[in-house]
Design an enzyme around this catalytic site. Structure first.
Site, PDB file in Angstrom:
ATOM      1  N   SER A  35       0.524  -0.728   0.130  1.00  0.00           N
ATOM      2  CA  SER A  35       0.064  -0.149   0.201  1.00  0.00           C
ATOM      3  C   SER A  35       0.261   1.385   0.000  1.00  0.00           C
ATOM      4  CB  SER A  35      -0.763   0.098   1.154  1.00  0.00           C
ATOM      5  OG  SER A  35       0.047   0.163   2.459  1.00  0.00           O
ATOM      6  N   SER A 104       2.508  -7.184   2.276  1.00  0.00           N
ATOM      7  CA  SER A 104       2.624  -6.424   3.827  1.00  0.00           C
ATOM      8  C   SER A 104       0.971  -6.054   3.665  1.00  0.00           C
ATOM      9  CB  SER A 104       3.224  -4.198   3.023  1.00  0.00           C
ATOM     10  OG  SER A 104       3.343  -3.734   4.264  1.00  0.00           O
ATOM     11  N   PHE A 105       0.524  -4.766   3.518  1.00  0.00           N
ATOM     12  CA  PHE A 105      -1.316  -4.982   3.319  1.00  0.00           C
ATOM     13  C   PHE A 105      -1.580  -5.847   2.398  1.00  0.00           C
ATOM     14  CE2 PHE A 105      -3.883  -3.656  -0.362  1.00  0.00           C
ATOM     15  CZ  PHE A 105      -4.356  -2.851  -0.142  1.00  0.00           C
ATOM     16  N   ASP A 225      12.896  -5.183   8.666  1.00  0.00           N
ATOM     17  CA  ASP A 225      12.152  -4.214   8.521  1.00  0.00           C
ATOM     18  C   ASP A 225      11.092  -3.608   9.576  1.00  0.00           C
ATOM     19  OD1 ASP A 225       9.440  -3.250   7.771  1.00  0.00           O
ATOM     20  OD2 ASP A 225       9.140  -5.288   6.980  1.00  0.00           O
ATOM     21  N   HIS A 253      11.301  -4.264   3.766  1.00  0.00           N
ATOM     22  CA  HIS A 253      10.651  -4.801   3.693  1.00  0.00           C
ATOM     23  C   HIS A 253      10.272  -4.823   2.116  1.00  0.00           C
ATOM     24  CE1 HIS A 253       6.106  -3.692   5.131  1.00  0.00           C
ATOM     25  NE2 HIS A 253       6.093  -4.049   3.861  1.00  0.00           N
TER      26      HIS A 253
END
Length: 276
Positions: A35, A104-105, A225, A253
């Site tokens: 995101s 992630s998202f 991260d 990340h």
């Protein structure tokens, strides 16, 4: 002639004109991006798609609100609307079941998809994944609170990557320019307004539901991260009975970019192995 690699095929999914990439043949693999501001499926998965496509049919959409996918006026961005979009895409492409990789998202969406429609999901890969509640990091707060400028984008890229040599002025300029395309920032600013802890919590699935998952799951995280804490993946590993956890040192990340070859090999092997 189309020269922008971020533009792929187009299809209507859940009533939304959707930009997606569709390469390869074989078992379907759905890639769900993160995101960050200006993110697209291609930006996120440009090193993953060509590695997986000789083995699988790889489908990577721009989720509603991101990239070249339509942004319907008045659309309410939520876990429910993103899940509806994903299921609509699978239906539109006549994909009954797919392995799913979420970043992630996108990891939170992948997790929720497996919980809400378990029959549509084969195996899972959760990379630097949200999906459990945690105190929001300074890095994630900065990502979701992005206000467009090249300097701000450069600062975000420094947060994403462990290896700062990957963060060039050219990359910052490209990602900044992507973030200010018509409609991009307007939609992005609507998704995660302050206070932002509530959006971490909104992306989290109930732990009882996570614990009930029967899918073979590969969890991948960068030890360094600064956006999603490693502890989130440690908790997912404890909750998901049929899971394995791979932690990359000297990695932020961007596991799929900073350690692309090893990440791709892990994913290919995970999806190629017969179910236990």
């Amino acid at each position: 002639m189309q020269t922008n690699p971020e533009v792929g095929d187009s299809i209507v999914a859940a009533g939304i004109r959707t930009n997606y990439h569709d390469q390869g043949k074989g078992p379907a693999v759905l890639l769900i991006h993160g995101s960050g501001p200006g993110v697209t499926a291609w930006a996120n998965w440009r090193l993953t798609i060509p590695a997986l496509s000789p083995h699988f049919r790889v489908v990577a959409p721009d989720m509603v609100g991101f990239g070249e996918t339509q942004r319907p006026e008045g659309h309410r961005y939520s876990m429910q609307s993103w899940l509806a979009h994903l299921l609509g895409l699978l239906d539109a492409l006549d994909i009954e079941r797919a392995h799913v990789v979420g970043n992630s998202f996108g990891g939170a969406l992948a997790l929720a998809l497996a919980i809400h429609a378990p029959q549509r999901v084969g195996k899972l890969v959760l990379m630097g994944s949200a999906g459990v509640s945690f105190p929001i990091t300074e890095g994630l707060d900065a990502v979701w609170g992005y206000e467009p400028s090249i300097d701000t984008m450069r600062g975000l890229l420094d947060i994403f990557a462990f290896d700062r040599t990957r963060v060039t002025d050219e990359l910052a300029k490209l990602r900044y320019e992507a973030s200010i395309r018509p409609g991009y920032q307007e939609a992005f600013s609507q998704m995660f307004p302050a206070p932002r802890q509530r959006w971490v919590d909104a992306l989290a699935s109930p732990e009882t539901a996570i614990r009930s998952l029967a899918h073979d799951t590969l969890i991948v995280h960068g030890r360094d991260d600064r956006v999603i804490p490693l502890d989130a993946s440690l908790r997912l590993h404890r909750l998901i009975d049929r899971s394995q956890l791979h932690v990359f040192g000297q990695c932020g990340h961007w596991t799929q970019i900073e350690h692309a070859a090893r990440f791709n090999r892990l994913v290919i092997d995970h999806f190629s192995e017969p179910n236990a």
